[in-house]
Design an enzyme around this catalytic site. Sequence first.
Site, PDB file in Angstrom:
ATOM      1  N   CYS A 185       0.807  -1.212   0.000  1.00  0.00           N
ATOM      2  CA  CYS A 185       0.000   0.000   0.000  1.00  0.00           C
ATOM      3  C   CYS A 185       0.844   1.268   0.000  1.00  0.00           C
ATOM      4  O   CYS A 185       2.053   1.224   0.234  1.00  0.00           O
ATOM      5  CB  CYS A 185      -0.856   0.067   1.269  1.00  0.00           C
ATOM      6  SG  CYS A 185      -1.952  -1.322   1.468  1.00  0.00           S
TER       7      CYS A 185
ATOM      8  N   GLY B 168      -0.034   0.476  -5.078  1.00  0.00           N
ATOM      9  CA  GLY B 168      -1.275  -0.286  -4.917  1.00  0.00           C
ATOM     10  C   GLY B 168      -2.298   0.140  -5.940  1.00  0.00           C
ATOM     11  O   GLY B 168      -2.570   1.338  -6.073  1.00  0.00           O
TER      12      GLY B 168
ATOM     13  N   ASN C 143       0.193   0.869   5.749  1.00  0.00           N
ATOM     14  CA  ASN C 143       1.012   0.146   4.778  1.00  0.00           C
ATOM     15  C   ASN C 143       1.899  -0.836   5.533  1.00  0.00           C
ATOM     16  O   ASN C 143       2.710  -0.420   6.350  1.00  0.00           O
ATOM     17  CB  ASN C 143       1.881   1.156   3.990  1.00  0.00           C
ATOM     18  CG  ASN C 143       2.985   0.506   3.172  1.00  0.00           C
ATOM     19  OD1 ASN C 143       4.053   1.068   3.011  1.00  0.00           O
ATOM     20  ND2 ASN C 143       2.756  -0.666   2.646  1.00  0.00           N
ATOM     21  N   GLY C 144       1.735  -2.122   5.253  1.00  0.00           N
ATOM     22  CA  GLY C 144       2.593  -3.106   5.910  1.00  0.00           C
ATOM     23  C   GLY C 144       1.837  -4.383   6.201  1.00  0.00           C
ATOM     24  O   GLY C 144       0.785  -4.657   5.614  1.00  0.00           O
TER      25      GLY C 144
ATOM     26  N   TYR D 192      13.303  -2.039  -6.180  1.00  0.00           N
ATOM     27  CA  TYR D 192      12.186  -2.060  -7.115  1.00  0.00           C
ATOM     28  C   TYR D 192      10.962  -1.218  -6.731  1.00  0.00           C
ATOM     29  O   TYR D 192      10.430  -0.498  -7.569  1.00  0.00           O
ATOM     30  CB  TYR D 192      11.752  -3.524  -7.327  1.00  0.00           C
ATOM     31  CG  TYR D 192      10.453  -3.697  -8.066  1.00  0.00           C
ATOM     32  CD1 TYR D 192      10.311  -3.258  -9.387  1.00  0.00           C
ATOM     33  CD2 TYR D 192       9.350  -4.288  -7.459  1.00  0.00           C
ATOM     34  CE1 TYR D 192       9.103  -3.408 -10.065  1.00  0.00           C
ATOM     35  CE2 TYR D 192       8.140  -4.443  -8.132  1.00  0.00           C
ATOM     36  CZ  TYR D 192       8.031  -4.002  -9.433  1.00  0.00           C
ATOM     37  OH  TYR D 192       6.852  -4.145 -10.101  1.00  0.00           O
TER      38      TYR D 192
ATOM     39  N   SER E 181      11.496  -1.008 -14.712  1.00  0.00           N
ATOM     40  CA  SER E 181      12.140  -1.406 -13.471  1.00  0.00           C
ATOM     41  C   SER E 181      13.652  -1.603 -13.596  1.00  0.00           C
ATOM     42  O   SER E 181      14.381  -1.443 -12.624  1.00  0.00           O
ATOM     43  CB  SER E 181      11.496  -2.683 -12.940  1.00  0.00           C
ATOM     44  OG  SER E 181      11.500  -3.671 -13.947  1.00  0.00           O
TER      45      SER E 181
END
Length: 474
Positions: free
Chosen positions: A8, A37, A111-112, A256, A297
């Site tokens: 997130c 996200g 987030n996590g 990334y 990437s």
Amino acid sequence: MEKVKEKCGVIAISAPHKSIQVSRYVFDGLMALQHRGQEAAGIYVYNGKNIEGYKGLGLVSEVFSTNTLSCLMGNVAIGHVRYSTTAKSNLENAQPYHFTSTYANFALAFNGTISNFLSLRRKLEEKGHVFTSDNDTEVIAHLVAANLLEVEDFMEALTLVMNQLKGAYSMVLMTETGEVYAVRDPLGFKPLCLGIIPQNESYIVASETAAIDTLGGEFITDIAPGEIVKLSEGEITTRKAVNLKRHARCMFEFVYFSRPDSVFDGIPVHRARERLGRILYRLHPADAELVVPVPDSGRSAATGYAEESGIPIAEGLMKNRYVWRTFIMPLQSHRENQVRLKFNPVKSVVEGRDIVLVDDSIVRATSIRQIVYILKKAGVKKVHVRISCPPIIAACYMGIDFPTRRELIAANHTVKEICQFIGADSLGYMTIEGLMEGIGLPENELCLACLNGKYPIDDIDIELLEKTLGGCRK
Ligand code: SF4
């Protein structure tokens, strides 16, 4: 695509005057965090009297219209973009999460992953708390509420909560009186930073510095691991709630997840990736005519590889940016078709050449295999694959959507076998030592668990997490 996913992104904005409407800023900030996200988005505001909000499934631009935003009036707001790892992708699990009861009223965006959320949930249920979703955010919210009953102050309650939570979390919480609290876990897995928009003196908290830049803001500081920051009517209060000697920044943020234009705990992400590319060349030189990045990437690492080797870099592979959310394709055959939809070789650049193909990581190896295949079909003579992340051999229990260990190709195959599987002429991975050198942080400042199996959180119930995390990955 087969890339692993960040869970997130979060943002909060607190303007000093009621006349400043912040929902549009939060919307723009969420657009800047969209890569973190893409399944759901939400914005909750404090309208001067209460908390109200809107959330939905889809990209930020799909969820919000000008009309929706104009209904979200207020000078304080929090926002969230979501990709699910520990719960199903439905509206019930979208964030921010609004907790209301007779004794507490606040909204939370997180987030996590909380690795002990099931045992915390059971304890709360024993005390009478009722849950309506299967996500860990609701558990955090109930835990905050339970602690508020004891101390009646958010700073104190959050301090107690941080001593009970195990896992990775960067979160923002907005109260019914318009204060914002930003919290980063003691090991500092996820980034969280503070900035200011100079024109109207609004404070911003965001998952990445790129969101602050997008809003024309100025970076002030990273929120430190274990720190709580309170924003209230133009004032900042901070507290170091937990102090640990070691930290565990997720190495994948550098490799990334984070945008290359972000700076994570003082380290410019693009520069770190460039250094990784340079180190990669020193570890695995290749006799080739061109360095070709896998867009987007692999671009920063490819630049470093080209600079160090003196081999020219060229855009030999084009990406269709409008093929979204291919990761939700459940079947391998579908995912493989998506690679062809997403990438196309530039034949005039690569035909008849020997190339070094640079990407950030290999997970299942299905994407890179297809990319090598389409490059060879376009007439490339030799493809030397270079990967700026070391082999991924273990699962992540800290909020990143990894496939199970069974699906991680490097967990079950040698580099030689992987090279054969992807059809490359040679394959070279970054080493863990090279990764630390490239990022510029020692082992006790990073999480490297998916590379070496050493988890920085004690007594993780892996069996339990495998069951809960495994369920939502199917
Ligand atoms: S296990 Fe890997 S992906 Fe997960 S937090 Fe650690 S470094 Fe990041």
